[in-house]
Each structure stands twice: as C-alpha cells, then as structure tokens.
Design an enzyme around this catalytic site. Structure first.
Site, short mmCIF file in Angstrom:
data_model
loop_
_atom_site.label_atom_id
_atom_site.label_comp_id
_atom_site.label_asym_id
_atom_site.label_seq_id
_atom_site.Cartn_x
_atom_site.Cartn_y
_atom_site.Cartn_z
N ARG A 1 13.15 2.78 -0.77
CA ARG A 1 11.84 3.01 -1.45
C ARG A 1 11.60 3.54 -2.67
NH1 ARG A 1 8.40 6.91 1.74
NH2 ARG A 1 6.31 6.27 0.85
N HIS B 1 4.24 -8.07 -5.04
CA HIS B 1 3.06 -8.46 -3.89
C HIS B 1 2.86 -9.33 -4.74
CE1 HIS B 1 1.95 -4.36 -3.19
NE2 HIS B 1 2.60 -4.27 -3.72
N CYS C 1 5.85 -5.58 0.50
CA CYS C 1 6.08 -3.70 -0.45
C CYS C 1 5.96 -3.44 0.36
CB CYS C 1 4.62 -3.74 -1.16
SG CYS C 1 5.56 -3.03 -2.84
N ILE D 1 5.18 -2.82 -8.06
CA ILE D 1 4.60 -1.18 -8.07
C ILE D 1 5.25 -0.56 -6.79
CG2 ILE D 1 2.21 -0.70 -7.29
CD1 ILE D 1 0.57 -2.82 -8.09
N ARG D 2 5.99 0.44 -7.65
CA ARG D 2 6.35 1.47 -6.79
C ARG D 2 7.09 0.49 -5.78
NH1 ARG D 2 4.47 5.49 -4.55
NH2 ARG D 2 2.54 4.35 -3.73
N GLU E 1 0.57 -11.37 -3.50
CA GLU E 1 -1.53 -11.68 -2.72
C GLU E 1 -1.40 -11.55 -4.19
OE1 GLU E 1 0.66 -8.87 -2.37
OE2 GLU E 1 -0.74 -6.81 -2.56
N GLY F 1 0.86 -0.79 -0.03
CA GLY F 1 -0.03 0.08 0.27
C GLY F 1 0.50 1.11 0.40
N GLU F 2 0.75 2.25 0.68
CA GLU F 2 1.51 3.27 0.94
C GLU F 2 2.02 3.51 2.76
OE1 GLU F 2 2.12 5.52 -1.28
OE2 GLU F 2 3.98 6.49 0.11
N SER F 3 3.68 2.92 2.14
CA SER F 3 4.14 2.47 3.78
C SER F 3 3.75 3.42 4.87
CB SER F 3 6.04 2.07 3.72
OG SER F 3 6.20 3.52 2.55
N1 GLN Z 1 6.08 2.69 -2.43
C1 GLN Z 1 5.42 2.60 -1.26
C2 GLN Z 1 5.90 2.91 -0.01
O1 GLN Z 1 6.75 3.14 -0.01
C3 GLN Z 1 5.10 1.31 -1.72
C4 GLN Z 1 3.57 0.82 -2.78
C5 GLN Z 1 3.71 -0.57 -2.72
O2 GLN Z 1 2.79 -1.23 -1.76
N2 GLN Z 1 2.94 -1.23 -3.61
O3 GLN Z 1 5.04 2.86 0.36
#
Ligand code: GLN
Length: 190
Positions: free
Chosen positions: A106, A171, A79, A135-136, A173, A48-50
C-alpha cells in the site's frame, strides 16, 4: 453478457465510476445493500481508503455475499478496491477479500502529495497514451501464476486480470478516457 453493473457505494470514488458507466450507456446501480448484488453481473469496488471500505464491508455484512458473488461473476477493483481484491496479509483494520492471487504494497509511491499522473502502456491497445492518475497508489508486490498483465507503467504492472476479475492500481474513472471500462465490458461479454 453484462446486464447490470453494481458499483459498491460504501466509501470512495463510486460516483465517478457511475458517471463513466452512464457515459458508455451501461446499465448500473450504486450498491449499498448485499441483496442488490443479485441484480448485477459485474461489481466495481472503487478507490478510496481500503481500511474504511474493509470496515464498511464487514459492518454492512457484505463479506460473504461478495465472496459468493465473485465465484460466478466478475469484479473490478481500482486502487483501494484492488487492495481489497488482493491476497495481501490481513493488517490493522484491513482484511482483503483474497479474490485474486496477487499481493500489494500500500501507498508504495508515498503520501498524498506524491500523487501523480503518467502514461501507461496498454497491452490490449498496444499504445502508450493512456494517461493514468495514481493517488496514494499501491504497487503489485507479488503476482500469482494465473495472473495476466494488461497495462504497465515504467514496466511495473498496473492493471491485471485472472481471466474473470480485473484490478488497477490507478483511477480509470477519473477523466474522460473510457478505454479501461470499455475493454473490461468487452472482455466480460466475449
Ligand atoms: N492509499 C489508499 C489505501 O491504501 C488507496 C488510495 C486510493 O484508492 N486512491 O487504501
């Protein structure tokens, strides 16, 4: 023996993890309150977004309960979840839990548009056909002595363990390949 898996459901891809566990017939709950950890033997911190997950961990009083939980139970971070398990230095809005002895950079492959999929080499399967979604994604920048590499992408570590805890930069999942979740369950049960 894993009796119940908790999926931390504060932000991010928790539903997909739940679906994968359901597919494997593994008893699981979405964890939204710290007391719910008591019923679990494995916690999954999703992608998600850390920074958002880090804030929600503190806002919902999860920090100390998770730190206590991981002393005797396992955790899988994927992630953003992996970033939270790391010992990366604290930086604007992001306070990693320091559960495992490694550091990450990151967004190491670039922005959202640079997200990609690629075939991993799984050490435990000895195959090169696990299609992983990044993903990122972060990149591991530093590995502690007790860390073992379980999968690589272009020779970079993308899945690691310290024997009790697990982390992936991708990911597992997303999609229908259940091998990563399955392997982790087997390891914890062994
Ligand atoms: N780029 C996100 C972060 O730094 C992580 C992306 C992800 O969990 N797919 O939190």
């Amino acid at each position: 023996m894993v009796r119940k898996v908790g999926v931390l459901a504060l932000q991010g891809n928790y539903i997909q993890h739940k679906r994968m566990l359901d597919t494997l017939g593994i008893n699981n709950i979405l964890v939204q309150y710290p007391q719910e950890l008591e019923k679990c033997d494995l916690l999954i911190i999703p992608g998600g977004e850390s920074t958002a997950i880090s804030k929600q961990i503190d806002r919902n009083k999860f920090r100390q309960p998770i730190i206590n939980f991981v002393k005797t139970n396992s955790v899988l971070g994927t992630c953003a979840g992996m970033i939270l398990l790391s010992s990366t230095k604290e930086a604007n809005n992001l306070k990693p839990l320091g559960v495992m002895d490694f550091k990450v950079e990151r967004n190491a492959y670039g922005r959202q548009v640079s997200s990609f999929s690629g075939n991993l080499h799984l050490e435990f399967d000895n195959t090169d056909n696990f299609k992983a979604i990044f993903i990122r994604a972060p990149k591991v920048s530093n590995l502690g002595k007790g860390i073992k590499i379980l999968a690589t992408y272009k020779n970079y570590p993308v899945m690691i363990t310290d024997g009790r805890h697990f982390a992936t930069t991708f990911h597992p999942e997303i999609g229908t390949d259940v091998r990563i979740h399955e392997y982790i369950m087997e390891q914890i049960n062994a």
